[in-house]
Design an enzyme around this catalytic site. Structure first.
Site, PDB file in Angstrom:
ATOM      1  CB  SER A 103      -3.498   2.726   2.348  1.00  0.00           C
ATOM      2  OG  SER A 103      -3.717   2.187   1.072  1.00  0.00           O
ATOM      3  CE  LYS A 106      -3.382  -1.105  -0.612  1.00  0.00           C
ATOM      4  NZ  LYS A 106      -3.733  -1.843  -1.877  1.00  0.00           N
ATOM      5  CG  HIS A 155       4.119  -6.180  -1.322  1.00  0.00           C
ATOM      6  ND1 HIS A 155       4.280  -4.868  -1.672  1.00  0.00           N
ATOM      7  CD2 HIS A 155       2.845  -6.514  -1.709  1.00  0.00           C
ATOM      8  CE1 HIS A 155       3.172  -4.427  -2.264  1.00  0.00           C
ATOM      9  NE2 HIS A 155       2.293  -5.403  -2.300  1.00  0.00           N
TER      10      HIS A 155
HETATM   11  S1  PPS Z   1      -0.587  -2.877  -3.280  1.00  0.00           S
HETATM   12  O1  PPS Z   1      -1.832  -3.663  -3.082  1.00  0.00           O
HETATM   13  O2  PPS Z   1       0.347  -3.053  -2.163  1.00  0.00           O
HETATM   14  O3  PPS Z   1       0.042  -3.120  -4.563  1.00  0.00           O
HETATM   15  O4  PPS Z   1      -1.089  -1.356  -3.218  1.00  0.00           O
HETATM   16  P1  PPS Z   1      -0.262  -0.086  -3.679  1.00  0.00           P
HETATM   17  O5  PPS Z   1      -0.430   0.105  -5.132  1.00  0.00           O
HETATM   18  O6  PPS Z   1       1.120  -0.148  -3.132  1.00  0.00           O
HETATM   19  O7  PPS Z   1      -0.968   1.081  -2.886  1.00  0.00           O
HETATM   20  C1  PPS Z   1      -2.303   1.464  -3.118  1.00  0.00           C
HETATM   21  C2  PPS Z   1      -2.435   2.875  -2.614  1.00  0.00           C
HETATM   22  O8  PPS Z   1      -1.818   3.769  -3.557  1.00  0.00           O
HETATM   23  C3  PPS Z   1      -2.798   4.695  -4.017  1.00  0.00           C
HETATM   24  N1  PPS Z   1      -2.539   5.055  -5.407  1.00  0.00           N
HETATM   25  C4  PPS Z   1      -2.394   6.318  -5.816  1.00  0.00           C
HETATM   26  N2  PPS Z   1      -2.406   7.471  -5.130  1.00  0.00           N
HETATM   27  C5  PPS Z   1      -2.256   8.621  -5.846  1.00  0.00           C
HETATM   28  N3  PPS Z   1      -2.114   8.648  -7.194  1.00  0.00           N
HETATM   29  C6  PPS Z   1      -2.087   7.507  -7.918  1.00  0.00           C
HETATM   30  N4  PPS Z   1      -1.953   7.537  -9.222  1.00  0.00           N
HETATM   31  C7  PPS Z   1      -2.222   6.262  -7.217  1.00  0.00           C
HETATM   32  N5  PPS Z   1      -2.260   4.963  -7.590  1.00  0.00           N
HETATM   33  C8  PPS Z   1      -2.446   4.229  -6.462  1.00  0.00           C
HETATM   34  C9  PPS Z   1      -4.115   3.937  -3.850  1.00  0.00           C
HETATM   35  O9  PPS Z   1      -5.216   4.796  -3.928  1.00  0.00           O
HETATM   36  C10 PPS Z   1      -3.882   3.325  -2.469  1.00  0.00           C
HETATM   37  O10 PPS Z   1      -3.877   4.302  -1.436  1.00  0.00           O
HETATM   38  P2  PPS Z   1      -5.180   4.738  -0.592  1.00  0.00           P
HETATM   39  O11 PPS Z   1      -4.668   5.672   0.463  1.00  0.00           O
HETATM   40  O12 PPS Z   1      -5.767   3.516  -0.004  1.00  0.00           O
HETATM   41  O13 PPS Z   1      -6.079   5.439  -1.556  1.00  0.00           O
END
Ligand code: PPS
Length: 306
Positions: A148, A51, A118
């Site tokens: 998150s 996340k 991860h």
């Molecule tokens: S995972 O399941 O571990 O692969 O998830 P990961 O992609 O690492 O994290 C997901 C969070 O990243 C946010 N996210 C973004 N935020 C801003 N801009 C963009 N483009 C973007 N893409 C992914 C996503 O919304 C999750 O965060 P939260 O706070 O839950 O919204």
């Protein structure tokens, strides 16, 4: 009675200790094959605590490498197939699910191969180090990362149930999360960066503040020469709203069987500071006290904790 913690017919897994790191079977079942994985020198690893911005950076890398040469990827292949999750091993034929990360990497036909993990630093298969592979590590401030992760565990059947927020909060502090302690993870990779020069350590908060600047830094690290127009275009393509709308980046193709988007979407808020809507004053004080004890290296500083 269906178990309210389940999504679809998948039972929620239990955490167990695995060499000092809390894990679930989905990420240890294929251990030998993962550890014996043969990297190629041009493989690029995206390493994160869950996340922290994995999907965001995966999309940026995919666009940088293949946006011009294979644009059809963007509209036809979900990001989790373009950038396979190395240690994942889940299969549920009834739900049509069969994700074995190592096999998915082997099926990639494009070069370089972009590979998600991860793992805490000590679990990365040794072949990546032997080939001096480039690694992009993304870190996110602990409070937003925790929030998150909480919403993710509420909606993702692969993960242990999130439970009550107050319990989840304590488990995060105790490192009882899949892939272990956030504190150990971000610190472990940070220490590695001091001796392994092919590691680019970036922060979610910087990406939010200035995506284009972070793309520039990535290009320098990767030795990519990309025109300002293309970088600007990529910056637009990976803005939160665009990735949230895009079926190939928003994980909606897994909605139903694995993820329950009615509970919480994968692309949830994408903000810095959402923890303020979740932490009580007492939790914040407890967190800050504990944080001081665990984060002893002054060179590793996160923004937006206050
Ligand atoms: S995972 O399941 O571990 O692969 O998830 P990961 O992609 O690492 O994290 C997901 C969070 O990243 C946010 N996210 C973004 N935020 C801003 N801009 C963009 N483009 C973007 N893409 C992914 C996503 O919304 C999750 O965060 P939260 O706070 O839950 O919204």
């Amino acid at each position: 009675m269906p178990n309210p913690n389940n999504v679809g017919s998948l039972p929620r897994p239990q955490l167990f200790d695995f060499d000092g790191v809390a894990m679930i079977k989905a990420f240890t079942d294929n251990w030998e094959n993962v550890q014996n994985f043969q990297a190629r020198p041009d493989d690029i690893v995206v390493a994160t605590y869950p996340k922290a911005g994995t999907t965001w950076v995966s999309c940026i890398l995919d666009l940088l490498y293949f946006g011009q040469t294979a644009p059809e990827r963007q509209t036809s292949i979900p990001i989790y197939e373009r950038v396979p999750f190395l240690e994942m091993s889940i299969s549920n034929p009834d739900e049509g699910i069969n994700f074995v990360g190592v096999d998915m990497v082997h099926k990639l036909t494009t070069t370089p191969r972009l590979i998600k993990t991860h793992f805490p630093v000590q679990f990365l298969p040794k072949s990546f180090w032997e080939h001096n592979c480039k690694i992009v590590y993304v870190a996110r401030n602990a409070k937003d990362n925790m929030v998150s992760y909480y919403h993710f565990d509420r909606m993702n059947a692969v993960q242990p149930a999130a439970g009550e927020w107050s319990d989840f909060f304590q488990r995060f502090l105790d490192g009882q999360m899949v892939f272990g302690s956030w504190y150990d993870h971000v610190n472990g990779w940070w220490q590695k960066k001091k001796t392994y020069s092919n590691l680019h350590y970036m922060f979610f908060e910087d990406l939010v503040e200035n995506t284009e600047l972070e793309i520039n830094k990535l290009c320098s690290f990767l030795g990519l020469s990309v025109s300002p127009e293309i970088k600007q275009h990529i910056t637009g393509q990976v803005q939160f709203d665009n990735m949230k709308k895009n079926k190939m980046t928003n994980y909606s193709t897994l909605s139903g069987a694995v993820m329950d988007f009615k509970t919480s979407p994968f692309m949830r808020k994408g903000k810095v500071g959402d923890w303020k809507n979740h932490f009580t004053v007492a939790q914040n004080e407890k967190f800050d006290e504990d944080y001081k004890q665990k984060m002893k290296d002054p060179s590793l500083q996160f923004r937006s904790l206050l």
